[in-house]
Design a protein around this motif. Sequence first.
Motif, PDB file in Angstrom:
ATOM      1  N   PRO A 165       0.842  -1.202   0.000  1.00 25.74           N
ATOM      2  CA  PRO A 165       0.000   0.000   0.000  1.00 25.74           C
ATOM      3  C   PRO A 165       0.878   1.253   0.000  1.00 25.74           C
ATOM      4  N   ILE A 166       0.416   2.284  -0.647  1.00 24.79           N
ATOM      5  CA  ILE A 166       1.148   3.552  -0.682  1.00 24.79           C
ATOM      6  C   ILE A 166       0.937   4.265   0.648  1.00 24.79           C
ATOM      7  N   VAL A 167       2.040   4.672   1.258  1.00 21.90           N
ATOM      8  CA  VAL A 167       1.972   5.392   2.528  1.00 21.90           C
ATOM      9  C   VAL A 167       1.800   6.873   2.212  1.00 21.90           C
ATOM     10  N   LYS A 168       0.696   7.423   2.662  1.00 20.41           N
ATOM     11  CA  LYS A 168       0.409   8.832   2.405  1.00 20.41           C
ATOM     12  C   LYS A 168       0.918   9.684   3.555  1.00 20.41           C
ATOM     13  N   LYS A 169       1.542  10.809   3.190  1.00 21.50           N
ATOM     14  CA  LYS A 169       2.044  11.743   4.202  1.00 21.50           C
ATOM     15  C   LYS A 169       0.975  12.769   4.524  1.00 21.50           C
TER      16      LYS A 169
END
Length: 60
Positions: free
Chosen positions: A12-16
């Motif tokens: 999964p893409i880690v969102k900042k």
Amino acid sequence: MNMEDLEPAKKPIVKKDLTVMSIDELRDYIAGLRTEIERAEGAIAAKQAHRSGAEAFFKK
């Protein structure tokens, strides 16, 4: 055997949290993302070339 079974599992893409970043930090973040996109596109091109070469070799 399905070719998708050989691919690594998608992470999964880690969102900042962008709300805490300044404008300059956001610009730096975007520049870093663009660099990473270019790197990923280069890897895709290399893998496609390798696959095409292998397919051409084995079709003979």
